[in-house]
Design a protein around this motif. Structure first.
Motif, PDB file in Angstrom:
ATOM      1  N   GLN A  10      46.552 -96.683 114.606  1.00  0.00           N
ATOM      2  CA  GLN A  10      45.151 -96.497 114.961  1.00  0.00           C
ATOM      3  C   GLN A  10      44.527 -95.560 113.931  1.00  0.00           C
ATOM      4  O   GLN A  10      44.929 -94.402 113.841  1.00  0.00           O
ATOM      5  CB  GLN A  10      45.011 -95.891 116.354  1.00  0.00           C
ATOM      6  CG  GLN A  10      45.540 -96.762 117.475  1.00  0.00           C
ATOM      7  CD  GLN A  10      45.502 -96.055 118.821  1.00  0.00           C
ATOM      8  OE1 GLN A  10      45.551 -94.835 118.898  1.00  0.00           O
ATOM      9  NE2 GLN A  10      45.418 -96.823 119.881  1.00  0.00           N
ATOM     10  N   SER A  11      43.608 -96.046 113.153  1.00  0.00           N
ATOM     11  CA  SER A  11      42.898 -95.160 112.237  1.00  0.00           C
ATOM     12  C   SER A  11      41.439 -95.088 112.665  1.00  0.00           C
ATOM     13  O   SER A  11      40.898 -96.034 113.246  1.00  0.00           O
ATOM     14  CB  SER A  11      42.996 -95.661 110.789  1.00  0.00           C
ATOM     15  OG  SER A  11      42.130 -96.750 110.558  1.00  0.00           O
ATOM     16  N   LEU A  12      40.826 -93.957 112.408  1.00  0.00           N
ATOM     17  CA  LEU A  12      39.448 -93.719 112.829  1.00  0.00           C
ATOM     18  C   LEU A  12      38.461 -94.099 111.731  1.00  0.00           C
ATOM     19  O   LEU A  12      38.726 -93.887 110.550  1.00  0.00           O
ATOM     20  CB  LEU A  12      39.261 -92.237 113.181  1.00  0.00           C
ATOM     21  CG  LEU A  12      40.156 -91.683 114.285  1.00  0.00           C
ATOM     22  CD1 LEU A  12      39.913 -90.183 114.453  1.00  0.00           C
ATOM     23  CD2 LEU A  12      39.916 -92.409 115.600  1.00  0.00           C
ATOM     24  N   ALA A  13      37.342 -94.672 112.151  1.00  0.00           N
ATOM     25  CA  ALA A  13      36.231 -94.828 111.219  1.00  0.00           C
ATOM     26  C   ALA A  13      35.739 -93.449 110.820  1.00  0.00           C
ATOM     27  O   ALA A  13      35.699 -92.525 111.636  1.00  0.00           O
ATOM     28  CB  ALA A  13      35.107 -95.637 111.865  1.00  0.00           C
ATOM     29  N   MET A  14      35.389 -93.274 109.564  1.00  0.00           N
ATOM     30  CA  MET A  14      35.061 -91.941 109.063  1.00  0.00           C
ATOM     31  C   MET A  14      33.874 -91.991 108.106  1.00  0.00           C
ATOM     32  O   MET A  14      33.750 -92.910 107.304  1.00  0.00           O
ATOM     33  CB  MET A  14      36.272 -91.351 108.335  1.00  0.00           C
ATOM     34  CG  MET A  14      36.076 -89.957 107.780  1.00  0.00           C
ATOM     35  SD  MET A  14      35.336 -89.919 106.123  1.00  0.00           S
ATOM     36  CE  MET A  14      36.681 -90.542 105.135  1.00  0.00           C
ATOM     37  N   GLU A  15      33.010 -90.993 108.242  1.00  0.00           N
ATOM     38  CA  GLU A  15      31.930 -90.808 107.276  1.00  0.00           C
ATOM     39  C   GLU A  15      31.951 -89.365 106.788  1.00  0.00           C
ATOM     40  O   GLU A  15      32.117 -88.431 107.580  1.00  0.00           O
ATOM     41  CB  GLU A  15      30.565 -91.144 107.889  1.00  0.00           C
ATOM     42  CG  GLU A  15      29.450 -91.164 106.859  1.00  0.00           C
ATOM     43  CD  GLU A  15      28.201 -91.892 107.333  1.00  0.00           C
ATOM     44  OE1 GLU A  15      27.131 -91.666 106.727  1.00  0.00           O
ATOM     45  OE2 GLU A  15      28.283 -92.664 108.301  1.00  0.00           O
ATOM     46  N   ALA A  16      31.806 -89.202 105.466  1.00  0.00           N
ATOM     47  CA  ALA A  16      31.830 -87.882 104.843  1.00  0.00           C
ATOM     48  C   ALA A  16      30.391 -87.485 104.499  1.00  0.00           C
ATOM     49  O   ALA A  16      29.781 -88.067 103.599  1.00  0.00           O
ATOM     50  CB  ALA A  16      32.699 -87.907 103.589  1.00  0.00           C
TER      51      ALA A  16
END
Length: 385
Positions: free
Chosen positions: A160-166
């Motif tokens: 399970q990987s998370l959607a990510m925004e930097a």
């Protein structure tokens, strides 16, 4: 399987050498010149045509081996960027080597079966993952299956990987003497601090699986000068792209409110690429598991959280497998020197060989069984959101 083993035995020493070489020569993202050159040289030696500086990315490449018979396109993705100070603490020296190995093994067998094999060199997974650009530019649109494998302390196929925004917030205020005339200044650092406080208040009203974590990269130059410029950077992560978008807007509003309250101006940018959540394909994962079991892996049964991956972006375009595999009897933490050192030890090399066998066999099953590929694709259409 015996034919796969024979082909792999013939090239395995070369794979061990390249794994060791990249371990000894760690390079940061988009600076992986030695690693890229080593991968390209090996793949060309084994009959692949290679496009270097792929998509204008200095250390990316696309290696292709096409049979003369119709069949599916299978891509194997390699990574080879290291971490600052600790080298290959995420094991990317192994990830790129496994991609070479799976690609080379399949290329030796695909002439009889049909299809096309790609090995994609994807730099900078730790920062500005090249898979994001590749997915955005349609590289995976005509790829049937994407494969890769990641070293770890445990073996697990359900991730399970998370959607990510930097996100970066840069506040601009106005300097003034902090003691003599502070009323003439606009404190950009106050805006950053207010942003952190507002985000901390927001945490009560977002899901427990959402993650927001940040740092202050600039906060002023002297205690007696009202800070004119202050910068904060945040990672925002959520289980799905859609919910991430919702949370990101709330986080941005925290910063906008801080700017309004202090009188500072604000500029909002992305300082790294955004990663999508990983979409697991159970049918494809089932094929991988069959071969992991046959090769003697002790597969954990629960899903493992992986932070954020640029392979997530790929999984939204085509069915993708991203198994984790154990490289040590010890319980190793990721992003450590201990994990880096484990990648070149006999236990890890044996695991690497078994992973290459497993993924190559997965590719062969898919090439030889059109109905299996059809089922994998049907699930992909129904699960991507």
């Amino acid at each position: 399987m015996e034919k796969i083993k024979k082909v792999l035995d013939d090239v395995f020493d070369e794979l061990v050498d390249i794994n060791q070489f990249i371990y000894e020569n760690p390079e940061l993202g988009n600076e992986e010149y030695k690693a890229c050159e080593a991968h390209v040289k090996l793949l060309r030696k084994h009959g692949f045509s290679v496009e270097e500086k792929y998509l204008g990315i200095e250390t990316a490449f696309k290696a292709t081996y096409a049979s003369k018979k119709p069949g599916p396109t299978i891509a194997v993705m390699g990574e080879y960027d290291a971490l600052p100070d600790i080298g290959h603490g995420c094991g990317h020296n192994m990830i790129g080597t496994i991609a070479d190995g799976v690609g080379i093994v399949l290329s030796k067998l695909v002439d009889d079966m049909g299809g096309r094999i790609l090995v994609l060199g994807t730099p900078a997974e730790e920062t500005n993952g090249a898979k994001v650009d590749m997915a955005d530019q349609g590289i995976f649109d005509d790829i049937d299956i994407a494969l890769m494998a990641h070293p770890s302390s445990k073996t697990n196929l359900e991730i399970q990987s998370l959607a990510m925004e930097a996100i970066q917030f840069e506040f601009t205020g106005r300097t003034a003497h902090a003691a003599a005339c502070p009323e003439q200044g606009i404190n950009a650092l106050d805006a950053v601090i207010s942003t952190f406080n507002s985000i901390n208040a927001l945490r009560e009203h977002i899901t427990s699986t959402t993650r927001i974590h940040g740092i202050i990269t600039e906060g002023g130059v002297a205690a007696n000068i009202v800070p004119e410029k202050a910068v904060a950077q945040f990672y925002v992560r959520a289980t799905t792209k859609s919910y991430l978008k919702e949370v990101v807007e709330k986080v941005k509003n925290c910063a906008r409110g801080a700017a309004l309250a202090t009188g500072a101006e604000i500029e909002i940018t992305n300082y790294e690429k955004s990663y999508d959540n990983f979409v697991m394909n159970k049918t494809l994962t089932g094929v991988v598991k069959k071969h992991f079991d046959l090769n003697g892996f002790d597969v954990e049964s629960h899903a493992v959280s992986m932070g954020s991956l640029d392979a997530g972006n790929v999984s939204h375009v085509c069915p993708t497998a991203h198994p984790m595999f154990s490289i040590s009897k010890d319980d190793l933490a990721g992003h450590t020197r201990a994990l880096a050192d484990a990648t070149v030890k006999p236990y890890a090399l044996d695991a690497m060989k078994k992973v290459i066998l497993s993924l190559a066999a997965t590719g062969i099953d898919i090439i030889n069984d059109p109905s299996l590929l059809e089922s994998i694709k049907a699930e992909h259409v129904n699960t991507v959101k």
